[in-house]
Scaffold this motif. Sequence first.
Motif, PDB file in Angstrom:
ATOM      1  N   ALA A 116       1.349 102.733  16.207  1.00 61.44           N
ATOM      2  CA  ALA A 116       0.056 102.613  16.109  1.00 61.44           C
ATOM      3  C   ALA A 116      -0.342 102.943  14.415  1.00 61.44           C
ATOM      4  O   ALA A 116      -1.530 102.312  14.113  1.00 61.44           O
ATOM      5  CB  ALA A 116      -0.662 103.955  16.568  1.00 61.44           C
ATOM      6  N   ALA A 117       0.596 103.360  13.674  1.00 65.81           N
ATOM      7  CA  ALA A 117       0.039 103.211  12.260  1.00 65.81           C
ATOM      8  C   ALA A 117       1.254 102.574  11.280  1.00 65.81           C
ATOM      9  O   ALA A 117       1.927 103.410  10.345  1.00 65.81           O
ATOM     10  CB  ALA A 117      -0.001 104.975  12.098  1.00 65.81           C
ATOM     11  N   PRO A 118       1.514 101.610  11.298  1.00 60.52           N
ATOM     12  CA  PRO A 118       2.474 100.679  10.643  1.00 60.52           C
ATOM     13  C   PRO A 118       2.016 100.711   9.178  1.00 60.52           C
ATOM     14  O   PRO A 118       3.074 100.978   8.348  1.00 60.52           O
ATOM     15  CB  PRO A 118       2.417  99.479  11.233  1.00 60.52           C
ATOM     16  N   VAL A 119       0.953 100.604   8.700  1.00 63.46           N
ATOM     17  CA  VAL A 119       0.487 100.459   7.284  1.00 63.46           C
ATOM     18  C   VAL A 119       0.513 101.957   6.745  1.00 63.46           C
ATOM     19  O   VAL A 119       1.185 102.244   5.614  1.00 63.46           O
ATOM     20  CB  VAL A 119      -0.774  99.935   7.068  1.00 63.46           C
ATOM     21  N   GLN A 120       0.126 102.774   7.266  1.00 65.76           N
ATOM     22  CA  GLN A 120       0.145 104.279   6.773  1.00 65.76           C
ATOM     23  C   GLN A 120       1.710 104.817   6.488  1.00 65.76           C
ATOM     24  O   GLN A 120       1.800 105.354   5.589  1.00 65.76           O
ATOM     25  CB  GLN A 120      -0.735 105.325   7.839  1.00 65.76           C
ATOM     26  N   ARG A 121       2.462 104.480   7.575  1.00 69.09           N
ATOM     27  CA  ARG A 121       3.935 104.893   7.662  1.00 69.09           C
ATOM     28  C   ARG A 121       4.611 104.199   6.607  1.00 69.09           C
ATOM     29  O   ARG A 121       5.352 104.593   5.843  1.00 69.09           O
ATOM     30  CB  ARG A 121       4.522 104.740   9.025  1.00 69.09           C
ATOM     31  N   ALA A 122       4.373 102.915   6.187  1.00 67.13           N
ATOM     32  CA  ALA A 122       5.005 102.402   5.312  1.00 67.13           C
ATOM     33  C   ALA A 122       4.568 102.891   4.097  1.00 67.13           C
ATOM     34  O   ALA A 122       5.546 103.132   3.051  1.00 67.13           O
ATOM     35  CB  ALA A 122       4.680 100.754   5.685  1.00 67.13           C
ATOM     36  N   LEU A 123       3.207 103.123   3.789  1.00 66.53           N
ATOM     37  CA  LEU A 123       2.858 103.573   2.040  1.00 66.53           C
ATOM     38  C   LEU A 123       3.399 104.843   2.199  1.00 66.53           C
ATOM     39  O   LEU A 123       4.008 105.219   1.103  1.00 66.53           O
ATOM     40  CB  LEU A 123       1.426 103.721   2.282  1.00 66.53           C
ATOM     41  N   ILE A 124       3.364 105.762   3.326  1.00 68.53           N
ATOM     42  CA  ILE A 124       4.183 107.234   3.190  1.00 68.53           C
ATOM     43  C   ILE A 124       5.482 107.057   2.815  1.00 68.53           C
ATOM     44  O   ILE A 124       6.261 107.992   1.994  1.00 68.53           O
ATOM     45  CB  ILE A 124       3.891 107.989   4.413  1.00 68.53           C
ATOM     46  N   ALA A 125       6.227 106.240   3.417  1.00 60.57           N
ATOM     47  CA  ALA A 125       7.601 105.833   2.903  1.00 60.57           C
ATOM     48  C   ALA A 125       7.994 105.252   1.711  1.00 60.57           C
ATOM     49  O   ALA A 125       9.026 105.200   1.285  1.00 60.57           O
ATOM     50  CB  ALA A 125       8.267 105.152   4.053  1.00 60.57           C
ATOM     51  N   GLY A 126       6.703 104.855   1.062  1.00 65.25           N
ATOM     52  CA  GLY A 126       7.053 104.199  -0.383  1.00 65.25           C
ATOM     53  C   GLY A 126       7.475 102.867  -0.286  1.00 65.25           C
ATOM     54  O   GLY A 126       8.103 102.110  -1.234  1.00 65.25           O
ATOM     55  N   ASP A 127       7.447 102.136   0.735  1.00 63.60           N
ATOM     56  CA  ASP A 127       7.709 100.629   0.960  1.00 63.60           C
ATOM     57  C   ASP A 127       6.894  99.826  -0.176  1.00 63.60           C
ATOM     58  O   ASP A 127       5.724 100.191  -0.372  1.00 63.60           O
ATOM     59  CB  ASP A 127       7.326  99.991   2.289  1.00 63.60           C
ATOM     60  N   THR A 128       7.343  99.062  -0.545  1.00 64.66           N
ATOM     61  CA  THR A 128       6.550  97.913  -1.608  1.00 64.66           C
ATOM     62  C   THR A 128       6.295  96.500  -0.748  1.00 64.66           C
ATOM     63  O   THR A 128       5.672  95.840  -1.652  1.00 64.66           O
ATOM     64  CB  THR A 128       7.345  97.697  -2.969  1.00 64.66           C
ATOM     65  N   VAL A 129       6.804  96.296   0.317  1.00 64.84           N
ATOM     66  CA  VAL A 129       6.619  95.050   0.902  1.00 64.84           C
ATOM     67  C   VAL A 129       6.241  95.565   2.367  1.00 64.84           C
ATOM     68  O   VAL A 129       6.978  96.218   3.112  1.00 64.84           O
ATOM     69  CB  VAL A 129       7.728  94.133   0.659  1.00 64.84           C
TER      70      VAL A 129
END
Length: 305
Positions: A116-129
């Motif tokens: 449900a929260a792919p963008v939020q989790r990606a940002l929390i994880a520090g993803d750059t892409v």
Amino acid sequence: MRLVFAGTPAVAVPSLRHLAAGRHEIAAVVTRGDAPLGRKRVLTPSPVAQAGEELGIPVVKTDRLDAEATARIAELEPALGVIVAYGGLVREPLLSTPTHGWINLHFSLLPKWRGAAPVQRALIAGDTVTGASVFQLVAALDAGDVFAEERYEIPAGATSTEVLEALADLGAPLLARVVDAIADGTARATPQSGEPTLAPKLTLDDGALDLTRDAASLLHRIAGVTPEPGAHTTFDGARFKVLRASASEAPPVPPGRVVAFGRDVVVGTGTTPLRLESVQPAGKAAMSAGDWFRGLRTDEPELGS
């Protein structure tokens, strides 16, 4: 083709508008029911409901895709179901009701960040892409074969709202191209490859800031939980929201200690301090960190206390 479109928040609206401007017929828009918004809790139609009505498309409001909703959709005899952030699961027999089943626009590069929260989790994880993927909906969570995807480089300091808006605009034409390909019989989907990661819905606890952690991970968390559920710590035993922060060149400060550094207000972390830009103390409106700091009666305030 005859389509049914399911979606609820504003990030689904670009896809709806893009499809409505194309060559296919949208028989109905399915969205969640009106929700109370604002301080007065006024019942308000979802952004997708408002867009559907503006486009002159029949709107079906339902919080669950249950037997009644399935029957209403089946009566429309859709060739394809299209879903973008509806906020509920599509199960059998609805999953097989359209001739070509359902396709889903998802805001990650699958199989990374299913949920449900792919963008939020990606940002929390520090993803750059990150990116957008269009896949065939199946019973398992976000596990279907992928028709198309597009990568997106995350700008430094971008919040989840900003990234979601960018992906909504990026994904709308991608989704429309897949719909056209399905109609033309040229669509090809490939199985997902790689190790899946999960992106469950955020809770209030996901916004809690542990100021003994390193500055970079704290900035990632703030970006991922802004605006909801919001980044927060405590001050004088009450919740204290950090609305915006950035890296600072200030010398080390004990974790949680707030000091002035030139014109900046900085807080110590487990590594380098963070510059506090906008905050919201308990019971007060959002304000600049400088205004908050100048109004304090203590020379050495501590967050997390």
